[in-house]
Enzyme design. Structure first.
Site, PDB file in Angstrom:
ATOM      1  N   GLY A  45     -10.538  36.918   3.700  1.00  0.00           N
ATOM      2  CA  GLY A  45     -10.940  38.119   3.976  1.00  0.00           C
ATOM      3  C   GLY A  45     -11.488  38.596   5.735  1.00  0.00           C
ATOM      4  N   GLU A 101     -18.664  36.522   8.212  1.00  0.00           N
ATOM      5  CA  GLU A 101     -18.345  37.049   6.845  1.00  0.00           C
ATOM      6  C   GLU A 101     -17.451  38.302   6.350  1.00  0.00           C
ATOM      7  OE1 GLU A 101     -16.569  35.954   4.608  1.00  0.00           O
ATOM      8  OE2 GLU A 101     -17.805  35.408   2.854  1.00  0.00           O
ATOM      9  N   ASP A 102     -16.325  38.588   5.231  1.00  0.00           N
ATOM     10  CA  ASP A 102     -16.286  39.784   5.175  1.00  0.00           C
ATOM     11  C   ASP A 102     -18.085  40.369   4.672  1.00  0.00           C
ATOM     12  OD1 ASP A 102     -16.065  38.452   3.323  1.00  0.00           O
ATOM     13  OD2 ASP A 102     -14.109  39.203   2.748  1.00  0.00           O
ATOM     14  N   ASP A 105     -21.893  39.376  -1.513  1.00  0.00           N
ATOM     15  CA  ASP A 105     -21.826  39.586  -1.997  1.00  0.00           C
ATOM     16  C   ASP A 105     -23.381  39.175  -2.968  1.00  0.00           C
ATOM     17  OD1 ASP A 105     -21.937  41.216  -5.114  1.00  0.00           O
ATOM     18  OD2 ASP A 105     -19.514  41.025  -5.185  1.00  0.00           O
ATOM     19  N   LYS A 133     -23.413  43.854  -0.037  1.00  0.00           N
ATOM     20  CA  LYS A 133     -23.816  45.179  -1.080  1.00  0.00           C
ATOM     21  C   LYS A 133     -25.131  44.341  -1.113  1.00  0.00           C
ATOM     22  CE  LYS A 133     -19.694  44.772  -3.491  1.00  0.00           C
ATOM     23  NZ  LYS A 133     -18.816  44.452  -5.060  1.00  0.00           N
ATOM     24  N   PHE A 154     -16.657  47.609  -6.040  1.00  0.00           N
ATOM     25  CA  PHE A 154     -15.614  46.860  -5.753  1.00  0.00           C
ATOM     26  C   PHE A 154     -14.978  47.758  -4.211  1.00  0.00           C
ATOM     27  CE2 PHE A 154     -11.993  45.209  -5.264  1.00  0.00           C
ATOM     28  CZ  PHE A 154     -11.835  43.536  -5.273  1.00  0.00           C
ATOM     29  N   VAL A 155     -15.439  47.305  -3.672  1.00  0.00           N
ATOM     30  CA  VAL A 155     -14.087  48.081  -2.588  1.00  0.00           C
ATOM     31  C   VAL A 155     -13.650  46.877  -1.838  1.00  0.00           C
ATOM     32  CG1 VAL A 155     -16.764  48.460  -1.343  1.00  0.00           C
ATOM     33  CG2 VAL A 155     -15.925  46.875  -0.986  1.00  0.00           C
ATOM     34  N   ASP A 161     -10.071  42.480  -0.164  1.00  0.00           N
ATOM     35  CA  ASP A 161      -8.647  42.859  -0.671  1.00  0.00           C
ATOM     36  C   ASP A 161      -8.582  43.454  -2.747  1.00  0.00           C
ATOM     37  OD1 ASP A 161      -9.396  40.262  -1.424  1.00  0.00           O
ATOM     38  OD2 ASP A 161      -7.666  40.182  -2.855  1.00  0.00           O
ATOM     39  N   ARG A 167      -5.929  44.916   1.885  1.00  0.00           N
ATOM     40  CA  ARG A 167      -6.864  44.189   3.577  1.00  0.00           C
ATOM     41  C   ARG A 167      -6.126  45.012   4.477  1.00  0.00           C
ATOM     42  NH1 ARG A 167      -8.745  39.007   1.083  1.00  0.00           N
ATOM     43  NH2 ARG A 167      -7.137  37.958   0.124  1.00  0.00           N
TER      44      ARG A 167
END
Ligand code: IMP
Ligand code: MG
Length: 182
Positions: A45, A101-102, A105, A133, A154-155, A161, A167
């Site tokens: 990600g 990091e993407d 969460d 988040k 959820f994104v 992804d 992506r």
């Protein structure tokens, strides 16, 4: 802007993300002036973010290294049970490590990765998530640089992804729940 038919709301546009990544790059140039850094990318990600972040760093010398982990569980929730599938290629002892990091969460996966990297005794260990988040973290993780805040939905896009798709979308968007309920 043209939206993908499987998403129903854009949270951050391509331009907004670009502006934020530019600020992060400038912050690294400022805070690590006179040093060098290794950007550690947790595949897959964060690959899009780290590629853009590296190019937003204009003066500090940058190395890039990659790690792949797998976490088990349902595809839209993290379990925190992780397994290192591919480790870094180079040692990080005594180095300035920036973990790109993407998204932060639950933080379960990341706390495992950060602990694992800290045990290798880098000179500094900076955690840099692009998105966060708000208020859903299950473990405390220090975030040293501002991240773009999103609601607990959820994104997808900009590296994130669902079932390995989306992506490539250049923006961050909420996935239409009809996609994962069917
Ligand atoms: P965490 O362990 O719950 O913090 O999340 C671990 C990983 O799950 C993140 O690095 C993402 O790759 C993925 N993830 C978490 N939330 C989302 C989301 O909303 N969309 C897509 N992937 C996500
Ligand atoms: Mg994923």
């Amino acid at each position: 802007m043209q939206m993908h038919p499987d998403v129903n709301k854009i949270l951050f546009t391509e331009d907004e993300i670009k502006a934020h990544v530019a600020r992060l790059g400038a912050a690294i140039d400022r805070d690590f002036a006179g040093e060098d850094v290794i950007i550690v990318t947790v595949l897959r990600g964060a690959a899009i973010f780290s590629a853009d972040l590296a190019r937003a760093i204009k003066t500090v010398p940058v190395e890039m290294d990659y790690m792949a982990i797998s976490s088990y569980g349902a595809s839209t929730k993290s379990s925190g049970v992780v397994n290192i599938q591919k480790d870094l290629s180079s040692p990080i002892t005594g180095r300035n490590v920036i973990v790109a990091e993407d998204i932060l969460d639950s933080g379960l996966t990341l706390s495992y990765v950060l602990e694992n990297l800290a045990a290798r005794e880098p000179k500094s260990l900076t955690f840099m998530p692009l998105f966060i988040k708000k208020g859903v973290q299950k473990v405390h993780i220090d975030v040293d640089y501002p991240a773009l805040e999103i609601p607990n939905e959820f994104v997808v896009g900009y590296g994130l992804d669902y079932a390995e798709k989306y992506r490539n979308l250049p923006y961050l968007a909420v996935l239409d729940p009809k996609v994962y309920s069917k």
